[in-house]
Motif scaffolding. Sequence first.
Motif, PDB file in Angstrom:
ATOM      1  N   VAL A  39       0.863  -1.182   0.000  1.00 50.56           N
ATOM      2  CA  VAL A  39       0.000   0.000   0.000  1.00 50.56           C
ATOM      3  C   VAL A  39       0.898   1.229   0.000  1.00 50.56           C
ATOM      4  CG1 VAL A  39      -1.854   1.226   1.173  1.00 50.56           C
ATOM      5  CG2 VAL A  39      -1.754  -1.278   1.277  1.00 50.56           C
ATOM      6  N   PHE A  69      -2.059   3.013   5.476  1.00 51.62           N
ATOM      7  CA  PHE A  69      -1.259   2.185   4.574  1.00 51.62           C
ATOM      8  C   PHE A  69      -1.531   0.689   4.802  1.00 51.62           C
ATOM      9  CE2 PHE A  69       1.104   6.099   5.323  1.00 51.62           C
ATOM     10  CZ  PHE A  69       1.309   6.555   4.027  1.00 51.62           C
ATOM     11  N   ASP A  70      -2.780   0.318   5.027  1.00 49.98           N
ATOM     12  CA  ASP A  70      -3.113  -1.090   5.227  1.00 49.98           C
ATOM     13  C   ASP A  70      -4.346  -1.454   4.408  1.00 49.98           C
ATOM     14  OD1 ASP A  70      -5.018   0.299   6.577  1.00 49.98           O
ATOM     15  OD2 ASP A  70      -4.734  -0.662   8.511  1.00 49.98           O
ATOM     16  N   ILE A  71      -4.487  -2.752   4.140  1.00 52.50           N
ATOM     17  CA  ILE A  71      -5.610  -3.236   3.341  1.00 52.50           C
ATOM     18  C   ILE A  71      -5.825  -4.718   3.636  1.00 52.50           C
ATOM     19  CG2 ILE A  71      -4.365  -4.024   1.272  1.00 52.50           C
ATOM     20  CD1 ILE A  71      -6.615  -2.302  -0.240  1.00 52.50           C
ATOM     21  N   ARG A  91       0.059  -4.107   5.526  1.00 52.32           N
ATOM     22  CA  ARG A  91       0.690  -3.041   4.757  1.00 52.32           C
ATOM     23  C   ARG A  91       1.334  -3.550   3.473  1.00 52.32           C
ATOM     24  NH1 ARG A  91       3.438   1.591   8.506  1.00 52.32           N
ATOM     25  NH2 ARG A  91       1.544   2.182   9.646  1.00 52.32           N
ATOM     26  N   GLN A  92       1.869  -4.756   3.520  1.00 47.27           N
ATOM     27  CA  GLN A  92       2.467  -5.351   2.344  1.00 47.27           C
ATOM     28  C   GLN A  92       2.579  -6.853   2.536  1.00 47.27           C
ATOM     29  OE1 GLN A  92       6.256  -3.081   2.805  1.00 47.27           O
ATOM     30  NE2 GLN A  92       7.227  -5.059   2.506  1.00 47.27           N
ATOM     31  N   ASN A 129     -10.920  -2.726   0.803  1.00 46.60           N
ATOM     32  CA  ASN A 129     -10.689  -1.568   1.664  1.00 46.60           C
ATOM     33  C   ASN A 129     -11.715  -1.625   2.785  1.00 46.60           C
ATOM     34  OD1 ASN A 129      -9.668   0.783   2.648  1.00 46.60           O
ATOM     35  ND2 ASN A 129     -10.102   2.021   0.858  1.00 46.60           N
ATOM     36  N   LYS A 188      -7.150   4.124  -1.182  1.00 47.72           N
ATOM     37  CA  LYS A 188      -5.787   3.629  -1.002  1.00 47.72           C
ATOM     38  C   LYS A 188      -5.197   3.197  -2.342  1.00 47.72           C
ATOM     39  CE  LYS A 188      -6.790   2.205   3.711  1.00 47.72           C
ATOM     40  NZ  LYS A 188      -6.936   1.099   4.672  1.00 47.72           N
ATOM     41  N   VAL A 196      -2.719   0.814  -4.165  1.00 47.53           N
ATOM     42  CA  VAL A 196      -2.070  -0.477  -3.960  1.00 47.53           C
ATOM     43  C   VAL A 196      -1.293  -0.850  -5.219  1.00 47.53           C
ATOM     44  CG1 VAL A 196      -2.414  -2.925  -3.441  1.00 47.53           C
ATOM     45  CG2 VAL A 196      -3.898  -1.209  -2.403  1.00 47.53           C
TER      46      VAL A 196
END
Length: 202
Positions: free
Chosen positions: A49, A55-57, A76-77, A96, A104, A106
Amino acid sequence: MLRKLVLLFALLAMANAVTLRKWIASHEKTCYFASADAPGKKIAFYFAVHQGGNFDIDYEVEGPNNRQLFKGEAERQGDFVFTATQVGEYAFCFKNGLASFADKLVEFDITVEDEARPEDVAKRAKRDEVASSVVTIASDLQQITKFMKYFRLRENRNFATVSSTESRIWWFSALDSLCVVLVAVIQVYAIQALFTAKRSRL
C-alpha cells in the motif's frame, strides 16, 4: 554476445508477470485473476500500500472452486510464493475495510512460472557457462527489482508523512496566529474599558 541476449530473453519469457497500481475506494472490493494451465506452476504474489489511510488493506487469495489459500487483514504489504496444485483461475482480491474511509493506492505483482524451471536451468548451466551467467543475471535483476519496489514504497510513505506533518504545522501556525490576534484585540478592549471606567468615576 547475441547468444547471451537470446538466452536471457528466453529465461525472462518463461515467467508471466503482471505489475499494476490501483486506487481502491473506501469499502470497495476488487479482484484480479491469474491462470495456471498445469499443476506444479509457481505463483508469486506481492503487494504494498503506497498511499491512503494507515497504509493497510485486507486481502484474500482463492484457488479454483473458491478454495481460500491466504487471507490477511490490515496488512501493509505481502510477498509470498505458492505452488498451484490445481488447474484453473486463482483470484487475488483486495478489500478496503469497513473501518476505513480513505482511498488507497495499492501496487501489486502477480507472476506465474513453471516450478521445474530452476532445475532445468541448473542442468543447462552445468553444460554451458553462458547459461550460468544468464541465471546469475536474472537472479540479480529480481533482487534489484525487489529493492526498487521497497525503496519506492518507503519514499511514498515518507512523502505522505511529510505532507501530513506540513499540513498540521500550517494549521497549528494559523491557529496560533489567530489566538495572538484574538488576545491582542481582547487586551485593547480591556484597556479601553478600564480607562473609560476611570473617566466616568472622575
